[in-house]
Every structure is written in C-alpha cells, then in structure tokens.
Design an enzyme around this catalytic site. Sequence first.
Site, PDB file in Angstrom:
ATOM      1  NE  ARG A 218      -6.700  -3.923   7.952  1.00 46.79           N
ATOM      2  CZ  ARG A 218      -6.331  -2.879   7.222  1.00 46.79           C
ATOM      3  NH1 ARG A 218      -7.137  -1.858   7.119  1.00 46.79           N
ATOM      4  NH2 ARG A 218      -5.189  -2.867   6.590  1.00 46.79           N
ATOM      5  CB  VAL A 219      -7.542  -0.933  13.447  1.00 46.60           C
ATOM      6  CG1 VAL A 219      -6.893   0.441  13.384  1.00 46.60           C
ATOM      7  CG2 VAL A 219      -8.896  -0.856  14.150  1.00 46.60           C
ATOM      8  N   GLY A 220      -6.303  -0.522  10.338  1.00 49.22           N
ATOM      9  CA  GLY A 220      -5.082  -0.394   9.541  1.00 49.22           C
ATOM     10  C   GLY A 220      -4.119   0.632  10.123  1.00 49.22           C
ATOM     11  CG  ASP A 221      -1.572   2.456   7.273  1.00 48.50           C
ATOM     12  OD1 ASP A 221      -2.596   1.872   6.836  1.00 48.50           O
ATOM     13  OD2 ASP A 221      -0.965   3.328   6.638  1.00 48.50           O
TER      14      ASP A 221
ATOM     15  CB  THR B 181      -1.896   5.343   0.583  1.00 47.83           C
ATOM     16  OG1 THR B 181      -3.111   4.690   0.198  1.00 47.83           O
ATOM     17  CG2 THR B 181      -0.987   5.456  -0.615  1.00 47.83           C
ATOM     18  N   GLY B 182      -1.730   2.265   1.197  1.00 47.63           N
ATOM     19  CA  GLY B 182      -1.398   0.900   0.816  1.00 47.63           C
ATOM     20  C   GLY B 182      -1.642  -0.074   1.957  1.00 47.63           C
TER      21      GLY B 182
ATOM     22  CB  THR C  44      -6.488   5.433   2.086  1.00 48.87           C
ATOM     23  OG1 THR C  44      -6.865   4.176   2.617  1.00 48.87           O
ATOM     24  CG2 THR C  44      -5.718   6.223   3.142  1.00 48.87           C
TER      25      THR C  44
HETATM   26  C1  SD4 Z   1      -5.318   0.494   5.354  1.00 47.82           C
HETATM   27  N1  SD4 Z   1      -3.657   1.983   4.456  1.00 47.82           N
HETATM   28  O1  SD4 Z   1      -6.356   0.493   5.998  1.00 47.82           O
HETATM   29  C2  SD4 Z   1      -5.058   1.647   4.398  1.00 47.82           C
HETATM   30  C3  SD4 Z   1      -5.518   1.215   3.026  1.00 47.82           C
HETATM   31  C4  SD4 Z   1      -5.164   2.154   1.927  1.00 47.82           C
HETATM   32  O2  SD4 Z   1      -5.671   2.895  -0.195  1.00 47.82           O
HETATM   33  O3  SD4 Z   1      -4.294   2.992   2.004  1.00 47.82           O
HETATM   34  N2  SD4 Z   1      -5.838   2.042   0.816  1.00 47.82           N
HETATM   35  O4  SD4 Z   1      -4.495  -0.421   5.391  1.00 47.82           O
END
Ligand code: SD4
Length: 341
Positions: A229-232, A252-253, A201
């Site tokens: 799946r969808v993240g933030d 991030t994370g 990311t």
């Molecule tokens: C997610 N926040 O899709 C992103 C992953 C991420 O470094 O930040 N990875 O959850």
Amino acid sequence: MANRRKFLQSGVLGSVLLLLNKKAFSFNKRTATKPLVISTWDTGLIANKAAWTVLSKNGNALDAVEKGVMEIESSQNCCVGLGANPDRDGIVTLDASIMDHQYNCGSVAFLERIKHPISVARKVMEKTPHVMLVGEGAQKFAVAEGFPLEPQKLSDEAQKSYQDWLKRSNYHAPKINVENQNGHGSFAPHKLDNGEWNHDTIGMLAMDYHGNLSGSCTTSGAGFKMRGRVGDSPIIGAGLYVDNEVGACTATGQGEDVIRVAGSHSVVEMMRHGFSPSQACEKVIERIAKIKGEKAKDIQVAFIAIDKNGEVGSFALHPGFNYALRNSVEEELVKVNSYFA
Ligand code: SD4
C-alpha cells in the site's frame, strides 16, 4: 506509547507546549514575515526548530524542509520513520516526497530499511531523470547513493503493537484519526486511550528569505496496512504540491481520500483562483466530505497551505488537528478549524 510521550515532553517541545498552554491558540489564519516554516501536528514544533537552523541563516527553503523532517524520521521513538508500526506482514515501509520552487520534485514509496526517505526523494529529484522510485528499486538507488541499509527490526513499541494487532488481525478499511486502536481500524493518526493523538506523517512547507517556497512530506503510511500500500504522501499533487508563483500545500490523514481529489494540487489551484490558504483548504475538505458522505465521519484529512505572500492557512475534516508555525517572531502550535464540530 510511553516512549512517544517521553519524546513529546522532551526538550524544546516540552517547554514550547508549556508556554502555549498559557495562551489561547485558536486562530487559523496567519500572515507571517519571511522566512517562515509550517508543519503538520505537534511534532512539527521539533521539525520547525531544525528547519529554522537553515532558514534563520538565510539558507534555502529546500534545505530547510529536508532538514526539518529528517529530525522526525530520526526519532526511533516516534511514528514517522523506521520506528513506526509495520505493515500487516510485519515490515515497516516508508513513503516521502519533496518539491522545490522550480517544479523540481522527487519521491520514494514502499521503501524499506532506509532511515531518511526524504533525502532519498531529494536524490531522486536531483540525480535521476525520474520523479518517483519505489520498493526494491528505490532501495537499490539509495544504497548506491551511500545510504546505509538499516537492520530489518521493529522498534520495541512497534513489535508490541504488531503482536497485539496479530491477535485481532481484523484488517478493514482504514479509519484515520477517528477511532483508537482497540479492536478497530489501525490506520493513524488515531486517538490514544489517554486522549493524545498519534500520527505517522509529517508535512512541511517553508518560505525562505528570498520568498521561494519548498515542501516535504514523509510517512510510515498507516500501521498494519496491506503490503504494498502506498498513500498520498509520496504522490506529487496529492500529499504535496508547490507552485512558487501561487503557493504550496501538504496533506495529512486518510491518504486514499487525499489522492482521490489530488488534494494538495487542488488546494494550490484554489489559491491560484483567489482563495486564501485557509479558504482553499476548506474548499477541498468540503469536496472530500461531499464525496464521502456518511463515511466522512470515519476519516480524518487535513491540509496546511501557504501562499506566495506568506499567508498561512489550514483546515481539517475533524477537530484535533494542529500545525506548528515558526518565523522570526513566533513559534506556535496553531489549532485548526474543522468541517465537523
Ligand atoms: C497516508 N497520509 O499514508 C498518510 C497518513 C497520515 O498521519 O497522514 N497519517 O495515508
């Protein structure tokens, strides 16, 4: 990961890192002159360089944050764009969002075969009455807007990781930034055997010469995630939020845990109530740590933020996170303080 290493060591980043090695870089709070740009992780140094070509010519923050992260999306050797790890069905799906200084925002999620999801997100913002398009609809819109449909093919590196993963197929709740991929959760960022961090990311925040803020966030999500799946990152208020009167934040994370607390919006609200960018990030990280309890040990979350005066800050759940900063006098990788030692 040989390719990625080559990527990290190439060009300006290699020389900047060499420069940085000579410095102690353990500060967390910065006040910078405008224009300025910050972005997550060490790849942010490369992205900032691209953003700086816009900002240094008095270009606007929105153009800068788009151009900056496009540089990383383009890198087929890295982990953000189409060269990234696929989902558990073997298909790369991408999420991205963008927001300007007037509460205009756009995003795409679960998007396949498009090289620059951030630019599609911008088109959603500028050309549709909507904020978010997903999946097939987002792809159809992108093609109608002239974005080429890239081949449905994994990079060699991703193909190899996927084959390895298929042997294990041990999908379990994602563990970001804590375990490596050997037999464990395969969400990124994760620590590689050689001690480097791998991540998928990039989030970027910029303040232009006029003092206007914009932000962008783009990701391949998490390697071997469940299909759909969808993240933030594409969720305005979670992975990214900009309020020009207060400040901006990107995350991030572990996306699921960022969404749970409306992370980036919460950080901006903390700044609205008088906390500095670093304090605001820390408050929201503390909230996540409290909610997760013991499980907080298994995930990583980090925020970077900037306030309307150009003060910059960040905080992470675990050590190992850093962000890149660039303005007219500095080009640095900033090590970030964390909740856990
Ligand atoms: C997610 N926040 O899709 C992103 C992953 C991420 O470094 O930040 N990875 O959850």
